[in-house]
Design an enzyme around this catalytic site. Structure first.
Site, PDB file in Angstrom:
ATOM      1  N   GLU A  69       0.815  -1.212   0.000  1.00 31.21           N
ATOM      2  CA  GLU A  69       0.000   0.000   0.000  1.00 31.21           C
ATOM      3  C   GLU A  69       0.851   1.265   0.000  1.00 31.21           C
ATOM      4  OE1 GLU A  69      -2.406  -3.372   1.004  1.00 31.21           O
ATOM      5  OE2 GLU A  69      -0.563  -2.629   1.974  1.00 31.21           O
ATOM      6  N   GLN A  91      -7.405  -2.247  -1.392  1.00 33.80           N
ATOM      7  CA  GLN A  91      -8.399  -3.318  -1.499  1.00 33.80           C
ATOM      8  C   GLN A  91      -9.476  -3.267  -0.414  1.00 33.80           C
ATOM      9  OE1 GLN A  91      -7.219  -7.690  -1.351  1.00 33.80           O
ATOM     10  NE2 GLN A  91      -7.386  -7.304  -3.557  1.00 33.80           N
ATOM     11  N   TYR A  95      -6.589  -1.563   5.073  1.00 31.52           N
ATOM     12  CA  TYR A  95      -5.217  -1.781   4.625  1.00 31.52           C
ATOM     13  C   TYR A  95      -4.440  -0.483   4.403  1.00 31.52           C
ATOM     14  CZ  TYR A  95      -6.879  -6.524   3.358  1.00 31.52           C
ATOM     15  OH  TYR A  95      -7.407  -7.771   3.365  1.00 31.52           O
ATOM     16  N   PRO A  98      -0.330   1.032   6.286  1.00 32.34           N
ATOM     17  CA  PRO A  98       1.068   1.078   5.833  1.00 32.34           C
ATOM     18  C   PRO A  98       1.378   2.281   4.939  1.00 32.34           C
ATOM     19  CG  PRO A  98       0.213  -1.149   5.652  1.00 32.34           C
ATOM     20  CD  PRO A  98      -0.958  -0.262   5.957  1.00 32.34           C
ATOM     21  N   HIS A 138     -11.235  -6.151   7.726  1.00 29.86           N
ATOM     22  CA  HIS A 138     -11.912  -5.916   6.457  1.00 29.86           C
ATOM     23  C   HIS A 138     -13.177  -5.077   6.631  1.00 29.86           C
ATOM     24  CE1 HIS A 138      -9.596  -9.634   5.888  1.00 29.86           C
ATOM     25  NE2 HIS A 138      -9.501  -9.289   4.618  1.00 29.86           N
TER      26      HIS A 138
END
Length: 346
Positions: A69, A91, A95, A98, A138
């Site tokens: 990322e 995604q 996420y 980072p 998620h």
């Protein structure tokens, strides 16, 4: 909605299709628009939002990136400074961490610290929120993080018509835009209950999307449901939860869909709260230091002498995201309805 095509035809689209249409339109109009991220090329993205774009525009305009990322966002900053308009997909919103330094220290500050010699016209798309049993990594709703960072614009649509128009506006914007996409709304407007079927977008007016080019200003909220008794400030999936709560409780609530979280359409908020004299703020993210706290502060600052009751907040729990209990974690119609009733009875 600001339309630039004359009387465009409207076709039924899911939010997935509307977002894809926005990228398709902009890639056709501007060769500088490129799309990339994890699995977005041949595979079409984990939610198929970019499906078909690589086949249509080639592997230099829509391509896959490594699971990195920081690298995805970092290269996008360089491309944007060079003159391209990258649209990158993280995604899942979970996420992005980072890439935090790239987003905060580089993208958000580039135009300001270079005295506008450089800019970062880039869009970072992120599926966000729960409702699919995706678990802790998620399902997060990190919008408050981005609204706190000066130099970023933060957007979260609630329907296909707005999603396409806002994404086109984001791609055209000369500042970096965080574009958050509620996963629960990808295929239809949810009625607010996890045990009831999703209504297809094709059966809803907001699922009939203009073909071709149009844009929705990144600074405008929408009155989703007119009302006189109480104002509900919300966005994304919670627009539909609030609508279900007001409908089922028989409350004449005015629901304001913020759409653009920052910059914020304060005029629409103030006008509504001054009219109703009551306000409930609803969001899916954790309550403490959530974006709702900023909304409460703004309403208190600008509408204090018009308020007839304390401002209510309905939000997620102050806990790590609970996988097995996610439908209890985020607000449902019953929790929102209780807050509406408390406000009216105060």
């Amino acid at each position: 909605m600001a339309q630039h095509d004359k009387d465009p035809a409207r076709v039924p689209m899911t939010m997935i299709q509307a977002l894809r249409s926005a990228m398709d339109v902009m890639m056709a109009r501007d060769d500088n628009v490129i799309v990339y991220g994890q699995d977005v090329g041949y595979f079409g993205g984990v939610f198929r939002v970019t499906e078909g774009l690589q086949a249509k525009y080639g592997k230099t305009r829509c391509f896959d990136a490594p699971i990195n990322e920081s690298g995805i966002v970092g290269t996008a900053i360089g491309m944007a400074a060079y003159g391209l308009r990258p649209v990158v997909e993280i995604q899942f919103a979970d996420y992005f961490y980072p890439a935090t330094d790239q987003i905060v220290s580089e993208a958000a500050r580039l135009r300001h610290r270079s005295a506008s010699d450089f800019s970062a016209p880039m869009t970072i798309r992120m599926p966000c929120g729960g409702g699919i049993y995706g678990g802790q990594t998620h399902s997060q709703s990190p919008e408050a993080f981005f609204t706190h960072v000066c130099g970023l614009r933060t957007v979260m649509p609630s329907n296909p018509v707005d999603a396409k128009g806002l994404l086109i506006a984001a791609i055209e914007c000369d500042d970096p835009v965080i574009f958050l996409e509620p996963k629960r709304l990808y295929n239809g407007p949810f009625d607010g209950h996890h045990d009831r079927p999703v209504v297809p977008w094709s059966r809803h007016e907001l699922g009939k999307v203009p073909e071709g080019y149009y844009s929705v200003p990144l600074t405008s909220a929408a009155v989703f449901r007119p009302g006189k008794a109480v104002t509900v400030l919300t966005y994304g999936t919670m627009v539909w939860v609030a609508e279900a709560a007001a409908r089922e409780a028989g409350i004449d609530a005015e629901i304001i869909d913020l759409r653009s979280l920052w910059p914020l359409d304060l005029d629409t908020i103030v006008e509504s709260v001054k009219k109703t004299g009551r306000c409930v703020v609803v969001h899916e993210a954790t309550r403490t230091s959530g974006f709702g706290a900023e909304l409460v502060a703004l309403v208190q600052e600008h509408c204090f002498y018009h308020l007839e009751a304390p401002i209510e907040r309905v939000a997620g729990w102050d806990t790590p995201y609970p996988h097995a209990q996610e439908w209890a974690y985020f607000p449902g119609p019953s929790r929102v309805a209780e807050a509406l009733k408390r406000t009216l009875e105060a």
